[in-house]
Scaffold this motif. Sequence first.
Motif, PDB file in Angstrom:
ATOM      1  N   PHE A   6       0.834  -1.212   0.000  1.00 42.07           N
ATOM      2  CA  PHE A   6       0.000   0.000   0.000  1.00 42.07           C
ATOM      3  C   PHE A   6       0.862   1.253   0.000  1.00 42.07           C
ATOM      4  CE2 PHE A   6      -3.563   2.499   0.234  1.00 42.07           C
ATOM      5  CZ  PHE A   6      -3.600   3.307   1.367  1.00 42.07           C
ATOM      6  N   ALA A   7       1.960   1.215   0.784  1.00 42.69           N
ATOM      7  CA  ALA A   7       2.869   2.374   0.825  1.00 42.69           C
ATOM      8  C   ALA A   7       3.493   2.621  -0.533  1.00 42.69           C
ATOM      9  CB  ALA A   7       3.953   2.133   1.872  1.00 42.69           C
ATOM     10  N   LEU A   8       3.917   1.528  -1.203  1.00 39.50           N
ATOM     11  CA  LEU A   8       4.482   1.665  -2.543  1.00 39.50           C
ATOM     12  C   LEU A   8       3.461   2.206  -3.525  1.00 39.50           C
ATOM     13  CD1 LEU A   8       6.558  -1.650  -2.761  1.00 39.50           C
ATOM     14  CD2 LEU A   8       7.456   0.688  -2.700  1.00 39.50           C
ATOM     15  N   ALA A   9       2.222   1.746  -3.369  1.00 42.38           N
ATOM     16  CA  ALA A   9       1.149   2.227  -4.252  1.00 42.38           C
ATOM     17  C   ALA A   9       0.947   3.722  -4.097  1.00 42.38           C
ATOM     18  CB  ALA A   9      -0.151   1.482  -3.951  1.00 42.38           C
ATOM     19  N   LEU A  10       1.011   4.211  -2.859  1.00 38.99           N
ATOM     20  CA  LEU A  10       0.857   5.652  -2.611  1.00 38.99           C
ATOM     21  C   LEU A  10       1.963   6.444  -3.288  1.00 38.99           C
ATOM     22  CD1 LEU A  10      -0.162   5.803   1.162  1.00 38.99           C
ATOM     23  CD2 LEU A  10      -1.565   6.430  -0.808  1.00 38.99           C
ATOM     24  N   ILE A  11       3.214   5.907  -3.196  1.00 36.92           N
ATOM     25  CA  ILE A  11       4.349   6.599  -3.812  1.00 36.92           C
ATOM     26  C   ILE A  11       4.176   6.662  -5.322  1.00 36.92           C
ATOM     27  CG2 ILE A  11       6.833   6.449  -4.259  1.00 36.92           C
ATOM     28  CD1 ILE A  11       7.070   5.137  -1.440  1.00 36.92           C
ATOM     29  N   LEU A  12       3.788   5.528  -5.922  1.00 36.20           N
ATOM     30  CA  LEU A  12       3.588   5.491  -7.369  1.00 36.20           C
ATOM     31  C   LEU A  12       2.454   6.396  -7.790  1.00 36.20           C
ATOM     32  CD1 LEU A  12       4.072   1.663  -7.991  1.00 36.20           C
ATOM     33  CD2 LEU A  12       5.586   3.519  -8.734  1.00 36.20           C
ATOM     34  N   PHE A  13       1.405   6.428  -6.974  1.00 36.18           N
ATOM     35  CA  PHE A  13       0.267   7.288  -7.282  1.00 36.18           C
ATOM     36  C   PHE A  13       0.680   8.746  -7.277  1.00 36.18           C
ATOM     37  CE2 PHE A  13      -4.238   8.018  -7.597  1.00 36.18           C
ATOM     38  CZ  PHE A  13      -4.417   9.259  -7.029  1.00 36.18           C
ATOM     39  N   ALA A  14       1.464   9.137  -6.246  1.00 38.57           N
ATOM     40  CA  ALA A  14       1.928  10.525  -6.159  1.00 38.57           C
ATOM     41  C   ALA A  14       2.811  10.877  -7.344  1.00 38.57           C
ATOM     42  CB  ALA A  14       2.688  10.722  -4.846  1.00 38.57           C
ATOM     43  N   LYS A  15       3.685   9.926  -7.738  1.00 40.30           N
ATOM     44  CA  LYS A  15       4.566  10.171  -8.882  1.00 40.30           C
ATOM     45  C   LYS A  15       3.767  10.327 -10.157  1.00 40.30           C
ATOM     46  CE  LYS A  15       8.632   8.317 -11.243  1.00 40.30           C
ATOM     47  NZ  LYS A  15       9.592   7.202 -11.324  1.00 40.30           N
ATOM     48  N   PHE A  16       2.772   9.476 -10.323  1.00 41.18           N
ATOM     49  CA  PHE A  16       1.917   9.560 -11.515  1.00 41.18           C
ATOM     50  C   PHE A  16       1.202  10.899 -11.565  1.00 41.18           C
ATOM     51  CE2 PHE A  16      -0.854   8.333 -14.863  1.00 41.18           C
ATOM     52  CZ  PHE A  16      -2.104   8.794 -14.535  1.00 41.18           C
ATOM     53  N   ASN A  17       0.691  11.341 -10.411  1.00 44.64           N
ATOM     54  CA  ASN A  17      -0.038  12.603 -10.383  1.00 44.64           C
ATOM     55  C   ASN A  17       0.869  13.779 -10.665  1.00 44.64           C
ATOM     56  OD1 ASN A  17      -2.616  11.686  -9.918  1.00 44.64           O
ATOM     57  ND2 ASN A  17      -2.330  11.542  -7.712  1.00 44.64           N
ATOM     58  N   ALA A  18       2.129  13.684 -10.243  1.00 43.75           N
ATOM     59  CA  ALA A  18       3.053  14.793 -10.501  1.00 43.75           C
ATOM     60  C   ALA A  18       3.274  14.974 -11.989  1.00 43.75           C
ATOM     61  CB  ALA A  18       4.381  14.504  -9.801  1.00 43.75           C
ATOM     62  N   GLN A  19       3.043  13.916 -12.759  1.00 44.16           N
ATOM     63  CA  GLN A  19       3.241  13.995 -14.201  1.00 44.16           C
ATOM     64  C   GLN A  19       2.014  14.545 -14.923  1.00 44.16           C
ATOM     65  OE1 GLN A  19       4.170   9.917 -15.006  1.00 44.16           O
ATOM     66  NE2 GLN A  19       6.320  10.133 -14.467  1.00 44.16           N
ATOM     67  N   GLY A  20       0.946  14.707 -14.210  1.00 38.85           N
ATOM     68  CA  GLY A  20      -0.243  15.283 -14.834  1.00 38.85           C
ATOM     69  C   GLY A  20      -1.384  14.307 -14.899  1.00 38.85           C
ATOM     70  N   TRP A  21      -2.572  14.813 -15.145  1.00 35.52           N
ATOM     71  CA  TRP A  21      -3.783  14.001 -15.175  1.00 35.52           C
ATOM     72  C   TRP A  21      -4.130  13.680 -16.628  1.00 35.52           C
ATOM     73  CZ3 TRP A  21      -5.694  12.323 -10.634  1.00 35.52           C
ATOM     74  CH2 TRP A  21      -5.159  12.938  -9.488  1.00 35.52           C
ATOM     75  N   LYS A  22      -4.445  12.405 -16.873  1.00 34.76           N
ATOM     76  CA  LYS A  22      -4.647  11.959 -18.246  1.00 34.76           C
ATOM     77  C   LYS A  22      -6.046  12.188 -18.779  1.00 34.76           C
ATOM     78  CE  LYS A  22      -0.960   8.543 -18.466  1.00 34.76           C
ATOM     79  NZ  LYS A  22      -0.595   7.142 -18.753  1.00 34.76           N
ATOM     80  N   THR A  23      -6.997  12.451 -17.909  1.00 38.71           N
ATOM     81  CA  THR A  23      -8.367  12.648 -18.376  1.00 38.71           C
ATOM     82  C   THR A  23      -8.989  13.859 -17.707  1.00 38.71           C
ATOM     83  OG1 THR A  23      -9.421  11.324 -16.655  1.00 38.71           O
ATOM     84  CG2 THR A  23      -8.621  10.128 -18.588  1.00 38.71           C
ATOM     85  N   ASP A  24     -10.042  14.372 -18.354  1.00 43.87           N
ATOM     86  CA  ASP A  24     -10.776  15.489 -17.754  1.00 43.87           C
ATOM     87  C   ASP A  24     -11.355  15.094 -16.407  1.00 43.87           C
ATOM     88  OD1 ASP A  24     -10.153  16.949 -19.952  1.00 43.87           O
ATOM     89  OD2 ASP A  24     -12.205  17.257 -20.652  1.00 43.87           O
ATOM     90  N   GLU A  25     -11.829  13.844 -16.296  1.00 49.86           N
ATOM     91  CA  GLU A  25     -12.441  13.398 -15.043  1.00 49.86           C
ATOM     92  C   GLU A  25     -11.449  13.463 -13.891  1.00 49.86           C
ATOM     93  OE1 GLU A  25     -14.269   9.597 -15.358  1.00 49.86           O
ATOM     94  OE2 GLU A  25     -15.903  10.301 -16.638  1.00 49.86           O
ATOM     95  N   GLN A  26     -10.239  12.996 -14.125  1.00 48.16           N
ATOM     96  CA  GLN A  26      -9.231  13.040 -13.070  1.00 48.16           C
ATOM     97  C   GLN A  26      -8.879  14.475 -12.697  1.00 48.16           C
ATOM     98  OE1 GLN A  26      -6.463  10.471 -15.220  1.00 48.16           O
ATOM     99  NE2 GLN A  26      -6.528   9.027 -13.535  1.00 48.16           N
ATOM    100  N   TYR A  27      -8.851  15.339 -13.690  1.00 50.66           N
ATOM    101  CA  TYR A  27      -8.567  16.752 -13.410  1.00 50.66           C
ATOM    102  C   TYR A  27      -9.649  17.339 -12.504  1.00 50.66           C
ATOM    103  CZ  TYR A  27      -7.288  21.630 -14.175  1.00 50.66           C
ATOM    104  OH  TYR A  27      -6.917  22.933 -13.972  1.00 50.66           O
ATOM    105  N   ILE A  28     -10.901  17.054 -12.840  1.00 50.19           N
ATOM    106  CA  ILE A  28     -12.028  17.564 -12.060  1.00 50.19           C
ATOM    107  C   ILE A  28     -11.973  17.041 -10.629  1.00 50.19           C
ATOM    108  CG2 ILE A  28     -14.554  17.517 -11.825  1.00 50.19           C
ATOM    109  CD1 ILE A  28     -14.548  17.281 -14.993  1.00 50.19           C
ATOM    110  N   GLN A  29     -11.705  15.750 -10.484  1.00 54.27           N
ATOM    111  CA  GLN A  29     -11.641  15.149  -9.150  1.00 54.27           C
ATOM    112  C   GLN A  29     -10.549  15.783  -8.299  1.00 54.27           C
ATOM    113  OE1 GLN A  29     -11.164  10.965 -10.046  1.00 54.27           O
ATOM    114  NE2 GLN A  29     -13.059  10.947 -11.249  1.00 54.27           N
ATOM    115  N   LYS A  30      -9.465  16.182  -8.945  1.00 52.84           N
ATOM    116  CA  LYS A  30      -8.338  16.776  -8.226  1.00 52.84           C
ATOM    117  C   LYS A  30      -8.563  18.247  -7.895  1.00 52.84           C
ATOM    118  CE  LYS A  30      -4.065  17.343  -6.748  1.00 52.84           C
ATOM    119  NZ  LYS A  30      -3.622  16.806  -5.445  1.00 52.84           N
ATOM    120  N   PHE A  31      -9.105  19.020  -8.848  1.00 46.73           N
ATOM    121  CA  PHE A  31      -9.096  20.470  -8.701  1.00 46.73           C
ATOM    122  C   PHE A  31     -10.453  21.125  -8.459  1.00 46.73           C
ATOM    123  CE2 PHE A  31      -5.246  19.482 -11.237  1.00 46.73           C
ATOM    124  CZ  PHE A  31      -4.307  19.920 -10.318  1.00 46.73           C
ATOM    125  N   ALA A  32     -11.523  20.342  -8.375  1.00 48.52           N
ATOM    126  CA  ALA A  32     -12.851  20.920  -8.101  1.00 48.52           C
ATOM    127  C   ALA A  32     -12.854  21.675  -6.776  1.00 48.52           C
ATOM    128  CB  ALA A  32     -13.911  19.820  -8.090  1.00 48.52           C
TER     129      ALA A  32
END
Length: 349
Positions: A6-32
């Motif tokens: 789970f800890a590794l998953a969190l790190i990978l998730f954070a790294k992925f997010n630092a690279q940007g959001w791939k869909t409009d839905e993810q952008y909305i979920q992050k920045f609404a």
Amino acid sequence: MKKIFFALALILFAKFNAQGWKTDEQYIQKFATYAVEEMEKYKIPASITLAQGLLETGGGQSRLAQQGNNHFGIKCKEDWNGKTMTHTDDAPNECFRVYDDPRDSYEDHSKFLAYRPYYVNLFKLDMMDYKAWAHGLKKAGYATNPRYAYILIDKIEKNKLYEFDKTNSREVLYAVLKMYPDLKNDRIFMARLDQSGSSGNPVTVKVPYEQTSYAKQQKNVEKIVSKAETLQSILIKSHPNGGKKFVIVPEDIDLAAISKKFQITETTLMKWNELDGTQLKRNDILFLEHKSSTGNVATYKAQVGESMHDIAQKFGIKLKKLYSKNRMDYGQQPTSGQLIYLQSKKPKK
């Protein structure tokens, strides 16, 4: 082993997010959340802000967003003293603002509109009229694309961004969850919601995620969404007795949720409504300010099962005053059909 994974998953998730959001839905979920916070501070529709962010960043993929946290393509201008970066837009190697955090970009966008004379007429528009705002931005010269307003409107309607114009910063994560129910299976989002301190006294899952059954998780999410919907349905009304502000409780709920929604302490609400507990029942009347000392009608016949407190709430009159006017001992209850005096005192026998 599960905790390590789970800890590794969190790190990978954070790294992925630092690279940007791939869909409009993810952008909305992050920045609404940011868009709604800015709406509360500067009265700019959250739908408009989000649509502009989606368009300018390509759903978070633009170079300006990823390298400069610049979500609205705001150029340096003469009044900018912060960090900068060059980027080819209308012309080669133009100067653009760089922010430490996307939140700073959102606030700077609000200030850009609020403090420039070109956009003053926008703030005369209805905040719920996203179409008028979209056309107003184009008319004020925000963008050169002749279809800019229609592109924003399409973004708003395709993604139902107008729903965020109806919420507030305490409840925005519930609005996101309602819009994207699959997020109930997203550990990180649910943790974010649980830690948000949002209105509605959310249910906190104390046990580790790995030990929580899916059925229990789903039940908790359903409680959270249900409570949020209940709170959003509560509307302030004006009482016939002096226009006092009050609400009608739509479902059984704890006073703490109402307290958070309207930013009035529980102690104050209990005092104004002469409550002896914090559990509210469906159809209870709750005043958001002091009640009156007298009624707006002269008398009233008590109904079967009605208490003096029920009558005091129904007519917006202080309970002690009601007892005094009717020459009754505090705590004594009326009988069915009893004439209750609301203005002058009951005549002496």
